[in-house]
Design a protein around this motif. Structure first.
Motif, mmCIF file in Angstrom:
data_model
loop_
_atom_site.group_PDB
_atom_site.id
_atom_site.type_symbol
_atom_site.label_atom_id
_atom_site.label_comp_id
_atom_site.label_asym_id
_atom_site.label_seq_id
_atom_site.Cartn_x
_atom_site.Cartn_y
_atom_site.Cartn_z
ATOM 1 N N GLY A 163 -2.162 3.172 -7.756
ATOM 2 C CA GLY A 163 -0.797 3.021 -8.249
ATOM 3 C C GLY A 163 0.197 3.363 -7.151
ATOM 4 N N ASP A 164 1.090 4.285 -7.443
ATOM 5 C CA ASP A 164 2.119 4.683 -6.479
ATOM 6 C C ASP A 164 1.744 5.945 -5.709
ATOM 7 N N PHE A 165 0.472 6.319 -5.740
ATOM 8 C CA PHE A 165 -0.002 7.534 -5.081
ATOM 9 C C PHE A 165 -0.966 7.155 -3.963
ATOM 10 N N THR A 166 -0.681 7.602 -2.739
ATOM 11 C CA THR A 166 -1.559 7.332 -1.593
ATOM 12 C C THR A 166 -2.049 8.641 -0.994
ATOM 13 N N TYR A 167 -3.363 8.714 -0.762
ATOM 14 C CA TYR A 167 -4.012 9.936 -0.275
ATOM 15 C C TYR A 167 -4.728 9.630 1.037
ATOM 16 N N ILE A 168 -4.327 10.323 2.112
ATOM 17 C CA ILE A 168 -4.950 10.140 3.425
ATOM 18 C C ILE A 168 -5.264 11.504 4.031
ATOM 19 N N THR A 169 -6.520 11.722 4.324
ATOM 20 C CA THR A 169 -6.920 12.973 4.959
ATOM 21 C C THR A 169 -7.765 12.668 6.193
ATOM 22 N N ASP A 170 -7.886 13.639 7.097
ATOM 23 C CA ASP A 170 -8.688 13.480 8.310
ATOM 24 C C ASP A 170 -8.278 12.220 9.079
ATOM 25 N N CYS A 171 -7.104 12.265 9.671
ATOM 26 C CA CYS A 171 -6.556 11.084 10.313
ATOM 27 C C CYS A 171 -5.656 11.478 11.475
ATOM 28 N N ASN A 172 -5.728 10.696 12.546
ATOM 29 C CA ASN A 172 -4.744 10.841 13.619
ATOM 30 C C ASN A 172 -4.212 9.494 14.094
ATOM 31 N N HIS A 173 -4.600 8.426 13.373
ATOM 32 C CA HIS A 173 -4.047 7.110 13.684
ATOM 33 C C HIS A 173 -4.087 6.231 12.438
ATOM 34 N N ILE A 174 -2.927 5.634 12.125
ATOM 35 C CA ILE A 174 -2.821 4.689 11.017
ATOM 36 C C ILE A 174 -2.487 3.322 11.595
ATOM 37 N N PRO A 175 -3.401 2.353 11.519
ATOM 38 C CA PRO A 175 -3.123 1.016 12.047
ATOM 39 C C PRO A 175 -1.936 0.362 11.331
ATOM 40 N N ASP A 176 -1.315 -0.570 12.000
ATOM 41 C CA ASP A 176 -0.143 -1.245 11.430
ATOM 42 C C ASP A 176 -0.459 -1.897 10.087
ATOM 43 N N GLU A 177 -1.632 -2.513 9.978
ATOM 44 C CA GLU A 177 -1.999 -3.185 8.733
ATOM 45 C C GLU A 177 -2.061 -2.195 7.571
#
Length: 254
Positions: A163-177
């Protein structure tokens, strides 16, 4: 949809064994952090993202009495080690537990929990039904879940949007896509390990910058180490609409 932060700490948790720093000795409950995990209650559907080493304690503390599925972000031990403790749900619900993960995640779980997948199972082992996912959206009991591909140094990791909730953990780069998949989220959860530079996690400043770029109505930081500083002090430094998550925090969305 109600989301409960089961754990907001990094791989060692907070306090760290043997550490006497001001965070590890803090009396503020918000400075006590189990390994990172979240629970979703969406109508009758009960989901968990990641089963770290604190999974049993997290389920007890949150009062979770039913669990319909587990979704894994990646294969690191601080996100998988508690999987054996799904057994009470097996017994209570009398069915196998679906676990969703990329092929490399499921293969790692099969190695670490070989006794679960043995042809001659010991009585009482967890009953698991692996479901392989990739970067395509999938559904669990009619609820669509969109994987968000990110990188943890060179390791591919999946965040998830429900839905309107996004969860991101363990990350140091988010691609443009992946940015495009996140945009429009009302609530964003992003890892912010510490203030100092790190090879595989966003620092606090980097996480703030990414949060501003994404522009969610509310952003919470998770997967925080004791090096980030005291919760109360860091909260005062954060821009409006950005906050530190803490164990037990609940967020409700329509």
């Amino acid at each position: 949809m109600k989301v409960t932060f089961l754990g907001t700490g990094t791989s060692q948790g907070v306090p760290v064994i043997g550490c006497d720093c001001q965070v590890c000795t803090s009396l503020d409950f918000r400075d006590k952090r189990f390994r990172s995990s979240v629970h979703f209650q969406i109508g009758e559907l009960s989901l968990v993202i990641d089963t770290g080493p604190d999974f049993r304690s997290q389920m007890l503390r949150a009062g979770v009495k039913r669990l319909d599925a587990v979704i894994f972000t990646h294969e690191h031990k601080d996100h998988t080690a508690g999987l054996d403790d799904i057994r009470p749900f097996n017994f209570a619900q009398q069915k196998d537990m679906p676990i969703f993960g990329r092929s490399q995640v499921l293969e790692q779980i099969k190695r670490e929990f070989a006794y679960v997948f043995s042809s001659k199972k010991y009585p009482g082992v967890p009953q698991i039904a692996p479901v392989e996912i990739d970067e395509s959206p999938f559904t669990i009991e009619g609820i669509q879940i969109t994987p968000i591909p990110v990188f943890h140094y060179k390791l591919p990791v999946l965040g998830f949007r429900i839905g309107d909730f996004t969860y991101i953990t363990d990350c140091n780069h988010i691609p443009d896509e992946s940015f495009e998949l996140i945009r429009g989220s009302k609530v964003l959860v992003l890892n912010a390990l510490q203030k100092e530079s790190h090879i595989s996690h966003f620092t606090l400043d980097e996480a703030i910058q990414k949060a501003k770029e994404i522009g969610a109505e509310q952003t919470y930081f998770t997967h925080m180490s004791h090096k980030i500083g005291l919760h109360a002090a860091i909260e005062e430094e954060l821009p409006e609409g950005i906050a530190l998550a803490y164990d037990g925090l609940q967020v409700t969305l329509p």
